[in-house]
Design a protein around this motif. Structure first.
Motif, short mmCIF file in Angstrom:
data_model
loop_
_atom_site.label_atom_id
_atom_site.label_comp_id
_atom_site.label_asym_id
_atom_site.label_seq_id
_atom_site.Cartn_x
_atom_site.Cartn_y
_atom_site.Cartn_z
N ARG A 5 0.84 -1.21 0.00
CA ARG A 5 0.00 0.00 0.00
C ARG A 5 0.87 1.25 0.00
N GLU A 6 1.96 1.22 0.78
CA GLU A 6 2.82 2.39 0.85
C GLU A 6 3.44 2.70 -0.51
N ARG A 7 3.83 1.67 -1.24
CA ARG A 7 4.45 1.89 -2.54
C ARG A 7 3.44 2.43 -3.55
N VAL A 8 2.24 1.88 -3.56
CA VAL A 8 1.21 2.36 -4.49
C VAL A 8 0.80 3.78 -4.14
N PHE A 9 0.63 4.07 -2.85
CA PHE A 9 0.25 5.42 -2.43
C PHE A 9 1.34 6.43 -2.77
N GLU A 10 2.60 6.02 -2.62
CA GLU A 10 3.70 6.93 -2.95
C GLU A 10 3.70 7.25 -4.43
N ARG A 33 -7.04 -7.00 -5.29
CA ARG A 33 -7.59 -5.85 -6.01
C ARG A 33 -7.16 -4.57 -5.32
N LEU A 34 -7.32 -3.46 -6.04
CA LEU A 34 -6.96 -2.16 -5.45
C LEU A 34 -7.90 -1.76 -4.31
N THR A 35 -9.06 -2.41 -4.22
CA THR A 35 -9.99 -2.13 -3.12
C THR A 35 -9.84 -3.13 -1.98
N SER A 36 -8.88 -4.03 -2.08
CA SER A 36 -8.64 -4.99 -1.01
C SER A 36 -8.12 -4.26 0.23
N PRO A 37 -8.33 -4.82 1.40
CA PRO A 37 -7.87 -4.15 2.63
C PRO A 37 -6.38 -3.85 2.62
N GLU A 38 -5.55 -4.67 1.92
CA GLU A 38 -4.12 -4.43 1.89
C GLU A 38 -3.76 -3.14 1.17
N PHE A 39 -4.67 -2.62 0.32
CA PHE A 39 -4.35 -1.42 -0.47
C PHE A 39 -5.27 -0.24 -0.12
N THR A 40 -5.88 -0.27 1.03
CA THR A 40 -6.69 0.86 1.49
C THR A 40 -6.22 1.28 2.87
N ASP A 41 -6.42 2.53 3.19
CA ASP A 41 -6.00 3.07 4.48
C ASP A 41 -6.89 2.50 5.58
N ASP A 42 -6.24 2.00 6.65
CA ASP A 42 -7.00 1.40 7.74
C ASP A 42 -7.83 2.42 8.50
N THR A 74 -8.88 -6.01 -13.38
CA THR A 74 -9.06 -6.91 -12.23
C THR A 74 -10.53 -7.04 -11.83
N GLY A 75 -11.40 -6.30 -12.48
CA GLY A 75 -12.83 -6.45 -12.23
C GLY A 75 -13.38 -5.66 -11.05
N ASP A 76 -12.65 -4.68 -10.55
CA ASP A 76 -13.18 -3.88 -9.43
C ASP A 76 -13.22 -2.39 -9.77
N LEU A 77 -13.45 -2.09 -11.07
CA LEU A 77 -13.48 -0.68 -11.48
C LEU A 77 -14.60 0.07 -10.78
N GLN A 78 -15.79 -0.50 -10.74
CA GLN A 78 -16.92 0.19 -10.11
C GLN A 78 -16.68 0.39 -8.61
N LEU A 80 -13.72 0.60 -7.10
CA LEU A 80 -12.65 1.57 -6.89
C LEU A 80 -13.13 2.99 -7.17
N ILE A 81 -13.87 3.16 -8.25
CA ILE A 81 -14.25 4.50 -8.67
C ILE A 81 -15.31 5.11 -7.75
N ASN A 82 -16.00 4.27 -6.99
CA ASN A 82 -17.02 4.77 -6.06
C ASN A 82 -16.65 4.56 -4.60
N ALA A 83 -15.42 4.08 -4.35
CA ALA A 83 -14.97 3.90 -2.97
C ALA A 83 -14.80 5.28 -2.32
N SER A 84 -15.34 5.44 -1.14
CA SER A 84 -15.33 6.76 -0.48
C SER A 84 -14.69 6.65 0.89
N TYR A 85 -14.47 7.80 1.49
CA TYR A 85 -13.93 7.85 2.84
C TYR A 85 -14.93 7.22 3.82
N GLN A 86 -14.38 6.56 4.86
CA GLN A 86 -15.22 5.89 5.83
C GLN A 86 -15.13 6.51 7.23
#
Length: 683
Positions: A5-10, A33-42, A74-78, A80-86
């Motif tokens: 996640r750090e590398r992708v975010f950088e 996927r880019l929306t997996s917990p490993e690639f989102t801010d906890d 990867t099949g998670d375009l929708q 990712l594009i609609n993922a919002s702050y929690q």
């Protein structure tokens, strides 16, 4: 390569697409996927796409397109594009919100084309109204674009071929995009022009696409307010005036007009106004919101805007002035009965039996009428207080007549109760209620312009200059009174304590069987009254000799005279003169507001059948044609205005109607000058 996640975010924050080479293969290999917990801010649920959009440089970030391509593969375009702050602070903020906030039209189009939700709502604490923490924009992407003055994005969101924004959608407060524009208006010239331009753009584009008239403006929020009523409640006078005076020269947009110019002849202009939702024949009308609303800013100025001013003047001339005069005559009759009953009251222990006929019958009838009137005034005051609870601003605007009526009625009802219980103390309440009843005659001065303005000026001086003076003067009066009482020597015999034959009065009245008792200066109430006399120039410097230290006494007395009689009193006179010069224009506006309050208060007391007659026959149906469709509109009020400042620019705007025929119809004796409710010329 190993991607974290750090590398992708950088890479997203730097906008370096080269750092994302091999990301697709890594995700496919690991089944991530880019929306997996490993690639989102906890902490807040931020994704790499949100990170990239937050770090645009000159409106560009090459990693945005790479991230969208990877998500599509990867099949998670929708997702990712609609993922919002929690997190609670920025909850609901989507990539589309961020792209609009960053003013990137290209990224907005890219997101919408790839399936972004144009109705996503950002309802975190930062985006709430009246929190003082962030910016309220109505939660929706369309509202954000409108509130940040991005007309191109507004037009695209409303008219794109992929997914058009629903203009009637509402946020958690029930506000549409038009409500939100009203909320962020601040009455400055630049802000009002910007808001008005976006407001009209949304109306016009919605009308063209949906083939509707003004249904968008009829949507109510959670408070039951349309955009126009919300502007009235919030006192947004600039946008409020624009909405009421909205007029389009384009023939196709005429159904959206709230004002229609019949003709212009030199400096004279005849205009028809649509009073729908303005006049009191409808529920929660604009007039009621402005006049009876609680804590409405710019309240006196708003009722001077057309068509409110002419509508109120029309009501006053047609029925309110006559009913107000009748109420005044009835009050004078009531006051005469009340005064007569109080003046010819019986002495002794109440209640008094009916002995002398017919005088006692007349007295009893007068007492009954006085108490009945007090019950009516008490009931009316309670209704007014329930509708508009009294506060300092209400006192400053509407005066204190309602409070005095309430006190008058309460004291008289308490007097009647004490009278029935046989308490002789009822007389005190009776005379105070009588004094207040005569003061309330000033309430009816609002029927006259000169007397009304004079009454407003007096009320404002009492509530401002005189109130401040009394606060400071009360401190001085009580303080010096306490000091003088402390100096009184109790051991020194007073005039009435001297032995018989030793005082001057004893020499004159040796055979007098009683001693004269004089009020003692040990009583702080009596001393306060004596010091008050100094303030009005009626004091005696040698009003007592019974002091322990005369030097200190005279120093206190002279100091008190300097501070109150010389300083405070003259300051009060100077402040009152300055107040008269400053608020001369405001006084007339407040008088207009008080008279408007009286007009609607009288109108509310009329029966519904009579109200329908007063409103009947005043509407004119006007037919507009736009794109082979007919729209019927009602214009309820004609206003003829003279504007010498604008007449040169209006010379080329003369309509086909003959102003002479219209003027002859509109200027009748039964209508106020400049206002007409007769049928307009042919269409």
């Amino acid at each position: 390569k190993t991607f974290t996640r750090e590398r992708v975010f950088e890479a997203a924050s730097q906008g370096n697409a080269a750092l994302l080479d091999g990301l697709l293969e890594y995700l496919q290999l690991k089944g991530k996927r880019l929306t997996s917990p490993e690639f989102t801010d906890d902490l807040n649920g931020k994704t790499a796409l949100l990170k990239a959009l937050l770090n645009l440089r000159d409106g560009k970030n090459d990693t945005v397109k790479v991230l969208l391509d990877v998500a599509a593969r990867t099949g998670d375009l929708q997702d990712l594009i609609n993922a919002s702050y929690q997190d609670p602070f920025y909850k609901g903020q989507s990539p589309l919100h961020v792209a609009i906030e960053r003013r990137s039209f290209d990224h907005v189009k890219m997101l919408v084309q790839n399936g972004a939700d144009v109705q996503a709502k950002a309802n975190g604490t930062f985006f709430q109204c009246n929190t003082g923490l962030g910016f309220y924009f109505g939660e929706l992407p369309l509202s954000l674009a409108a509130c940040t003055n991005q007309p191109e994005i507004v037009s695209y969101l409303m008219g794109n071929p992929h997914r058009q924004a629903d203009v009637t959608d509402q946020d958690s407060r029930g506000n549409t995009v038009l409500h939100t524009l009203v909320v962020i208006a601040d009455d400055t010239t630049d802000n009002t022009d910007m808001i008005a331009r976006i407001y009209d753009q949304i109306l016009v584009q919605h009308f063209k696409s949906e083939a509707k008239t003004v249904q968008l403006e009829a949507v109510e929020n959670n408070q039951g307010l349309t955009p126009l009523k919300l502007a009235a409640k919030l006192g947004k006078i600039g946008l409020f005036r624009h909405i009421l005076h909205r007029e389009f020269t384009d023939e196709r947009m005429r159904p959206l007009c709230r004002k229609f110019t019949e003709w212009v002849y030199g400096p004279v202009r005849s205009s028809l106004y649509d009073t729908s939702s303005i006049d009191t024949d409808q529920r929660s009308s604009v007039l009621e919101v402005v006049i009876f609303g609680k804590d409405v800013p710019n309240q006196p100025e708003m009722i001077q805007i057309e068509p409110l001013r002419s509508l109120l003047q029309d009501k006053w001339d047609r029925f309110a002035s006559k009913l107000f005069l009748i109420n005044f005559l009835f009050y004078l009759a009531y006051l005469g009965i009340f005064t007569t009953v109080a003046f010819y009251r019986k002495e002794g222990q109440p209640p008094f039996p009916i002995e002398h006929v017919p005088l006692d019958y007349f007295r009893s009838c007068g007492e009954f009428l006085s108490v009945s009137g007090a019950m009516w005034f008490f009931y009316k005051a309670i209704i007014i207080f329930k509708r508009n609870p009294p506060n300092l601003k209400a006192l400053y605007m509407d005066g204190f007549s309602d409070i005095i009526f309430f006190l008058q009625a309460s004291l008289l009802l308490l007097c009647a109760l004490l009278y029935a219980c046989g308490c002789r103390e009822y007389v005190g309440f009776l005379v105070v209620s009588l004094a207040l009843a005569w003061i309330n005659v000033l309430y009816y001065s609002r029927g006259s312009r000169q007397m009304g303005i004079y009454s407003v000026m007096m009320q404002r001086m009492i509530l401002h200059d005189l109130l401040h003076f009394l606060c400071v003067y009360g401190v001085f009066l009580f303080g010096f009174s306490a000091a003088v009482v402390t100096l009184i020597d109790d051991s020194f015999p007073s005039q009435n304590q001297l032995p018989n034959g030793t005082g001057p009065r004893a020499r004159s009245f040796e055979a007098e069987p009683f001693t004269c008792k004089k009020p003692s200066y040990n009583d702080i109430r009596f001393t306060t009254l004596e010091l008050f006399k100094f303030t009005i120039g009626m004091g005696d410097l040698e009003f007592t000799d019974h002091v322990q230290s005369k030097e200190v006494f005279y120093i206190l007395l002279i100091l008190y005279i300097v501070l109150t009689y010389i300083l405070l009193l003259n300051m009060l006179i100077a402040l009152m003169g300055n107040t008269v010069e400053k608020i001369s224009k405001d006084n007339e506006n407040i008088w207009n507001l008080q008279r408007a309050f009286t007009i609607l208060d009288i109108e509310r007391t009329l029966p519904k059948c009579l109200m329908r007659k007063l409103h009947s026959g005043s509407s004119k149906t006007v037919c507009f044609t736009a794109e082979n469709k007919r729209f019927l509109r009602l214009f309820d009020l004609r206003v003829v205005e003279t504007n010498w400042k604008q007449w040169r620019s209006d010379l080329g705007y003369v309509q086909d109607e003959d102003p002479g025929d219209t003027m002859s119809k509109s200027q009748s004796n039964s209508q106020p000058q400049g206002t007409s409710r007769t049928r307009p010329p042919h269409w």
